[in-house]
Design a protein around this motif. Structure first.
Motif, PDB file in Angstrom:
ATOM      1  N   LYS A 145       4.073  23.491  51.321  1.00  0.00           N
ATOM      2  CA  LYS A 145       3.492  22.159  51.511  1.00  0.00           C
ATOM      3  C   LYS A 145       1.978  22.211  51.406  1.00  0.00           C
ATOM      4  N   PHE A 146       1.399  23.326  51.886  1.00  0.00           N
ATOM      5  CA  PHE A 146      -0.057  23.473  51.761  1.00  0.00           C
ATOM      6  C   PHE A 146      -0.470  23.488  50.294  1.00  0.00           C
ATOM      7  N   PHE A 147       0.251  24.249  49.462  1.00  0.00           N
ATOM      8  CA  PHE A 147      -0.090  24.335  48.041  1.00  0.00           C
ATOM      9  C   PHE A 147       0.112  23.003  47.335  1.00  0.00           C
ATOM     10  N   LEU A 148       1.070  22.201  47.818  1.00  0.00           N
ATOM     11  CA  LEU A 148       1.257  20.851  47.270  1.00  0.00           C
ATOM     12  C   LEU A 148       0.035  19.994  47.584  1.00  0.00           C
ATOM     13  N   THR A 149      -0.453  20.109  48.824  1.00  0.00           N
ATOM     14  CA  THR A 149      -1.671  19.387  49.218  1.00  0.00           C
ATOM     15  C   THR A 149      -2.857  19.825  48.359  1.00  0.00           C
ATOM     16  N   LEU A 150      -2.991  21.128  48.168  1.00  0.00           N
ATOM     17  CA  LEU A 150      -4.093  21.667  47.362  1.00  0.00           C
ATOM     18  C   LEU A 150      -4.005  21.169  45.922  1.00  0.00           C
TER      19      LEU A 150
END
Length: 253
Positions: free
Chosen positions: A231-236
């Motif tokens: 989910k963090f990489f999606l945000t990034l």
């Protein structure tokens, strides 16, 4: 020919490629790398950069592209010169050509990691210019992306700063290429152990006086409490797209 079984890879390297996990990781690496001209690979001696040295060596053979490795000896620790020589020897054992670049002169007493990073780039850029090579390949991986985001966040960076660790970036005439940003550290450690049976553990990676190390320890706590990297990489990814949109309209305006 692209098939690993057809390419004439030296026996000592081919033996390392017999591992199914490494073949899969190499194929993922080659799919995104796509460099047609000579390049330089920066090697520190850690698992990420040693894995990168191996992957780029295989790539250079398969695609008939010239490359060389450069090891930076910062001389910030008394063991650094011995370690640099050791890394050079390890690489040489696998027919990977390398050279040591040394940071001579007075060292800073504060902001040491930032100063070391600037000097490292200075030495590598200088070598690129001298050899007339425009591609500099670095070993940053997915965990580095996360750490960099939080470091920039606590320093008050804007949108551009938060997404600054990109897969490809241009500095002057130098292309900074980070082909491992989608790789996790455990896979890179596996490659380093299997191929070299060696990598350096920098003791400064445990020193909490450095912001990066404090962030690293904080991230460990977050992971233990449900931090979702996907989910963090999606945000990034979404932030990067936003930055691209802003940049596009600023440039066109």
């Amino acid at each position: 020919p692209k098939n690993l079984n057809v390419i004439k890879i030296p026996k000592i390297l081919k033996e390392k490629l017999s591992n199914k996990r490494i073949i899969k990781l190499y194929n993922n690496f080659e799919k995104d790398f796509d460099i047609k001209n000579a390049f330089i690979t920066a090697v520190s001696g850690g698992p990420d950069s040693l894995a990168l040295a191996f992957l780029t060596k295989i790539y250079s053979i398969k695609n008939n592209v010239n490359f060389s490795c450069f090891i930076v000896d910062h001389k910030l620790r008394k063991e650094s010169t011995v370690e640099a020589i050791q890394v050079k020897k390890i690489l040489n054992n696998l027919n990977i050509k390398s050279e040591i670049l040394t940071w001579n002169g007075k060292k800073p007493s504060k902001n040491i990691q930032s100063a070391a990073r600037r000097k490292r780039y200075d030495l590598l850029f200088s070598k690129c210019q001298k050899l007339k090579i425009n591609n500099l390949v670095l070993g940053h991986h997915s965990e580095d992306l996360i750490e960099n985001f939080f470091i920039r966040l606590v320093r008050g960076s804007g949108l551009k700063g938060l997404v600054s660790l990109e897969k490809k970036k241009i500095f002057g005439k130098i292309n900074l290429i980070r082909p491992l940003v989608n790789f996790n550290k455990k896979d890179l450690e596996f490659i380093a152990k299997h191929v070299f049976n060696f990598y350096i553990n920098d003791i400064s990676n445990e020193n909490t006086k450095f912001t990066r190390i404090r962030i690293r320890k904080l991230l460990k706590e977050l992971e233990n409490n449900g931090f979702d990297k996907a989910k963090f990489f999606l945000t990034l990814k979404n932030l990067r797209k936003s930055n691209q949109v802003v940049s596009f309209y600023v440039e066109n305006n």
